[in-house]
Design an enzyme around this catalytic site. Structure first.
Site, short mmCIF file in Angstrom:
data_model
loop_
_atom_site.label_atom_id
_atom_site.label_comp_id
_atom_site.label_asym_id
_atom_site.label_seq_id
_atom_site.Cartn_x
_atom_site.Cartn_y
_atom_site.Cartn_z
N PHE A 86 0.82 -1.22 0.00
CA PHE A 86 0.00 0.00 0.00
C PHE A 86 0.86 1.27 0.00
N THR B 104 6.71 2.31 12.80
CA THR B 104 5.32 2.62 13.14
C THR B 104 5.19 3.21 14.54
N ASP B 105 4.15 4.00 14.75
CA ASP B 105 3.90 4.54 16.10
C ASP B 105 3.54 3.43 17.09
N GLU B 106 3.15 2.25 16.56
CA GLU B 106 2.74 1.16 17.47
C GLU B 106 3.88 0.66 18.34
N TYR C 90 3.06 -8.01 16.04
CA TYR C 90 3.46 -7.11 14.94
C TYR C 90 4.34 -5.97 15.46
N SER C 91 3.84 -5.24 16.45
CA SER C 91 4.60 -4.07 16.91
C SER C 91 5.90 -4.49 17.59
N SER D 127 7.72 -6.99 16.64
CA SER D 127 8.68 -7.28 15.55
C SER D 127 9.20 -5.98 14.94
N LYS D 128 8.33 -4.98 14.84
CA LYS D 128 8.79 -3.68 14.29
C LYS D 128 9.76 -3.02 15.28
N VAL E 186 -17.11 -3.61 14.22
CA VAL E 186 -16.34 -2.67 15.05
C VAL E 186 -15.91 -3.42 16.31
N ASN F 187 -12.57 5.10 16.50
CA ASN F 187 -12.94 4.25 15.36
C ASN F 187 -14.41 4.42 14.97
N GLY G 58 -5.52 -7.64 23.42
CA GLY G 58 -4.43 -6.68 23.65
C GLY G 58 -4.58 -5.39 22.86
P1 NAD Z 1 1.48 -3.70 3.20
O1 NAD Z 1 1.15 -4.90 4.01
O2 NAD Z 1 0.41 -3.08 2.37
O3 NAD Z 1 2.70 -4.01 2.22
C1 NAD Z 1 3.83 -4.72 2.63
C2 NAD Z 1 4.62 -5.11 1.40
O4 NAD Z 1 5.80 -5.79 1.83
C3 NAD Z 1 3.88 -6.06 0.46
O5 NAD Z 1 4.02 -5.65 -0.88
C4 NAD Z 1 4.55 -7.41 0.70
O6 NAD Z 1 4.54 -8.24 -0.45
C5 NAD Z 1 5.95 -6.96 1.06
N1 NAD Z 1 6.65 -7.97 1.88
C6 NAD Z 1 6.21 -8.56 3.01
N2 NAD Z 1 7.13 -9.44 3.45
C7 NAD Z 1 8.17 -9.39 2.58
C8 NAD Z 1 9.41 -10.06 2.50
N3 NAD Z 1 9.75 -11.00 3.39
N4 NAD Z 1 10.24 -9.76 1.49
C9 NAD Z 1 9.91 -8.83 0.57
N5 NAD Z 1 8.72 -8.17 0.57
C10 NAD Z 1 7.86 -8.46 1.57
O7 NAD Z 1 2.09 -2.66 4.22
P2 NAD Z 1 1.93 -1.07 4.28
O8 NAD Z 1 0.68 -0.75 5.00
O9 NAD Z 1 2.18 -0.51 2.95
O10 NAD Z 1 3.15 -0.73 5.26
C11 NAD Z 1 4.45 -0.52 4.73
C12 NAD Z 1 5.40 -0.27 5.88
O11 NAD Z 1 4.97 0.86 6.62
C13 NAD Z 1 5.50 -1.43 6.87
O12 NAD Z 1 6.84 -1.55 7.27
C14 NAD Z 1 4.63 -0.99 8.04
O13 NAD Z 1 5.08 -1.56 9.24
C15 NAD Z 1 4.82 0.51 7.99
N6 NAD Z 1 3.69 1.33 8.50
C16 NAD Z 1 2.42 1.12 8.01
C17 NAD Z 1 1.38 1.95 8.45
C18 NAD Z 1 -0.04 1.79 7.94
O14 NAD Z 1 -0.94 2.45 8.45
N7 NAD Z 1 -0.30 0.97 6.93
C19 NAD Z 1 1.65 2.95 9.39
C20 NAD Z 1 2.95 3.09 9.88
C21 NAD Z 1 3.96 2.29 9.41
O1 DAU Z 2 -0.49 2.92 13.77
C1 DAU Z 2 0.16 2.45 12.63
C2 DAU Z 2 -0.33 1.07 12.29
O2 DAU Z 2 -1.65 1.22 11.77
C3 DAU Z 2 0.56 0.33 11.30
O3 DAU Z 2 1.81 0.11 11.90
C4 DAU Z 2 -0.07 -1.00 10.89
O4 DAU Z 2 0.72 -1.60 9.87
C5 DAU Z 2 -1.46 -0.73 10.34
O5 DAU Z 2 -2.09 -1.95 10.03
C6 DAU Z 2 -2.29 0.04 11.36
O6 DAU Z 2 -2.57 -0.80 12.52
P1 DAU Z 2 -3.99 -0.78 13.24
O7 DAU Z 2 -4.15 -2.04 13.99
O8 DAU Z 2 -4.20 0.48 13.99
O9 DAU Z 2 -4.94 -0.73 11.93
P2 DAU Z 2 -6.28 -1.51 11.57
O10 DAU Z 2 -6.79 -0.90 10.31
O11 DAU Z 2 -6.12 -2.98 11.61
O12 DAU Z 2 -7.26 -1.10 12.75
C7 DAU Z 2 -7.52 0.27 13.03
C8 DAU Z 2 -8.45 0.32 14.23
O13 DAU Z 2 -9.73 -0.22 13.86
C9 DAU Z 2 -7.97 -0.53 15.39
O14 DAU Z 2 -8.34 0.12 16.62
C10 DAU Z 2 -8.76 -1.83 15.26
C11 DAU Z 2 -10.08 -1.36 14.65
N1 DAU Z 2 -10.75 -2.31 13.76
C12 DAU Z 2 -10.03 -2.86 12.73
C13 DAU Z 2 -10.61 -3.75 11.85
C14 DAU Z 2 -9.81 -4.37 10.72
C15 DAU Z 2 -12.10 -2.61 13.92
O15 DAU Z 2 -12.76 -2.09 14.84
N2 DAU Z 2 -12.68 -3.47 13.05
C16 DAU Z 2 -11.99 -4.09 12.03
O16 DAU Z 2 -12.59 -4.90 11.28
#
Ligand code: NAD
Ligand code: DAU
Length: 345
Positions: A18, A132-134, A157-158, A160-161, A213, A256, A282
């Site tokens: 993304f 990530t902020d997580e 997830y967080s 590992s980050k 939700v 949310n 959690g």
């Molecule tokens: P995403 O899940 O949409 O995309 C992750 C991409 O990484 C995918 O294209 C996947 O194929 C690739 N990938 C996964 N494992 C891999 C591997 N072993 N080798 C090579 N490619 C691999 O993630 P995103 O939402 O675009 O997030 C991108 C980065 O930003 C991540 O590091 C995430 O932790 C960080 N981030 C995301 C958010 C968010 O809200 N989405 C917020 C803060 C930080």
């Molecule tokens: O804060 C940054 C993070 O934001 C990134 O590091 C992660 O990669 C990204 O996935 C995102 O994590 P969240 O867990 O915050 O995002 P998610 O969209 O999964 O959920 C957002 C909020 O909505 C969270 O409080 C959980 C809630 N939720 C999520 C889903 C999928 C629901 O209530 N219902 C749902 O079906």
């Protein structure tokens, strides 16, 4: 920003994801003019259909490789002369990490170290680690995360980050690696996989399906439009100081339930579609970012407000039903073989 990228070859990991797809598009645009190597393993989250508009750009190359496999990473560095790295590849979905954590360790921790090792060996000049902020854990009703807030991750997830952040920090202190780390809040916008809150809710509402939700819906996230994030990443890549961390946020804190109701209102759908379901184990209660450092030192600020961002995002999902349907059916996973088949062994 543009002159900083001239003649630079940037390795973007996770460019088929993304946020990565938006960064690839920005780096290739005339505003930056970089050469881009997109390294991605094409997990379920990697979708090359999100990059169809730039796949024939003369400065763009895609390489299918897994960052957790050292030899595959090394080959990419051997085959391409890489100046800078923007590292986004990761397993990114909290709910998946609760079900099965080991791939998060393999990709996010080992994968990051493999990249750091090659960056050192091949003398990469800048290494942007996208975190990530997580990693900071959960906030009460007051306050915000600062770059100095202690790490206290709560999900696999967080955790590992946070582990990868520590390896990046160690590379700077041990080897003087030219690393910089960003920690960002929740992104939304076009091309987001419909497992995350906003695209899932839009997609379900469009089909009059229930909107699940978690818990009481009062968890708070700070929403950032993905194009603002890509701009911030390019800004830090071009001008961030080695060894530093920069928080990135959208100044858009919302519960949310508020976000879900805004989406239903904009779509003209009934709030009866909302279904409260069992809470995420959690579940972090609140995230909020103090993004003063990146604003004061590098001049970046978000430009989208949530209402305009949600309206544009809804429009994109309405206009992109094909993209959504091909994600849901799994058809998008065939795209690599059809477009890059001649390069398959
Ligand atoms: P995403 O899940 O949409 O995309 C992750 C991409 O990484 C995918 O294209 C996947 O194929 C690739 N990938 C996964 N494992 C891999 C591997 N072993 N080798 C090579 N490619 C691999 O993630 P995103 O939402 O675009 O997030 C991108 C980065 O930003 C991540 O590091 C995430 O932790 C960080 N981030 C995301 C958010 C968010 O809200 N989405 C917020 C803060 C930080
Ligand atoms: O804060 C940054 C993070 O934001 C990134 O590091 C992660 O990669 C990204 O996935 C995102 O994590 P969240 O867990 O915050 O995002 P998610 O969209 O999964 O959920 C957002 C909020 O909505 C969270 O409080 C959980 C809630 N939720 C999520 C889903 C999928 C629901 O209530 N219902 C749902 O079906």
């Amino acid at each position: 920003m543009s002159s900083n990228f001239t003649d630079k070859t940037v390795l973007v990991t996770g460019g088929a994801g993304f946020i990565g797809s938006h960064l690839v598009r920005l780096l290739l645009s005339p505003a930056c003019g970089a050469k881009v190597i997109n390294l991605d393993a094409l997990t379920y989250a990697g979708n090359l259909e999100s990059l169809q508009d730039v796949e024939k750009h003369p400065n763009y190359r895609f390489v299918k490789a897994d960052i957790s496999v050292a030899d595959e990473v090394r080959k990419v560095f051997e085959d391409h002369s890489i100046d800078w790295v923007a590292h986004l590849a990761a397993e990114s979905h909290v709910d998946r990490s609760i079900l099965s954590a080991s791939v998060f360790v393999t990709s996010n921790v080992l994968g990051t170290q493999n990249l750091l090792d090659c960056a050192r060996e091949f003398e990469v000049q800048r290494f942007l680690h996208v975190s990530t902020d997580e990693v900071y854990g959960s906030l009460g009703s007051e306050g915000a995360f600062h770059e100095t807030t202690p790490l206290a991750p709560n999900s696999p997830y967080s955790a590992s980050k946070a582990s990868s952040d520590l390896l990046v920090r160690a590379a700077f202190h041990t080897h003087g690696a030219p690393v910089v780390t960003t920690r960002c809040s929740n992104n939304y916008g076009p091309y987001q996989f419909p497992e995350k809150l906003i695209p899932l809710m839009i997609s379900n509402a469009l089909q009059d399906k229930a909107l699940p939700v978690y818990g009481d819906g009062k968890n708070v996230r700070d929403w950032l439009h993905v194009e603002d994030h890509a701009q911030a990443l390019a800004t830090v890549l071009a001008g961030g100081k080695a060894g530093e961390v920069y928080n990135i946020g959208g100044n858009c804190e919302r519960e949310n339930l508020t976000v879900v109701k805004l989406l239903l209102q904009a779509l003209g759908k009934s709030e009866d579609l909302i279904q409260f379901v069992k809470d995420r184990p959690g579940h972090d209660r609140r995230y909020a970012i103090d993004a003063g450092k990146i604003r004061d030192e590098l001049g970046w600020e978000p430009s989208w407000n949530l209402e305009r961002g949600l309206a544009e995002t809804i429009r994109w999902y309405q206009d992109s039903q094909d993209w959504v349907e091909r994600v849901k059916s799994g058809a998008y996973r065939e795209y690599y073989a059809t477009q890059y088949g001649d390069r398959l062994a």
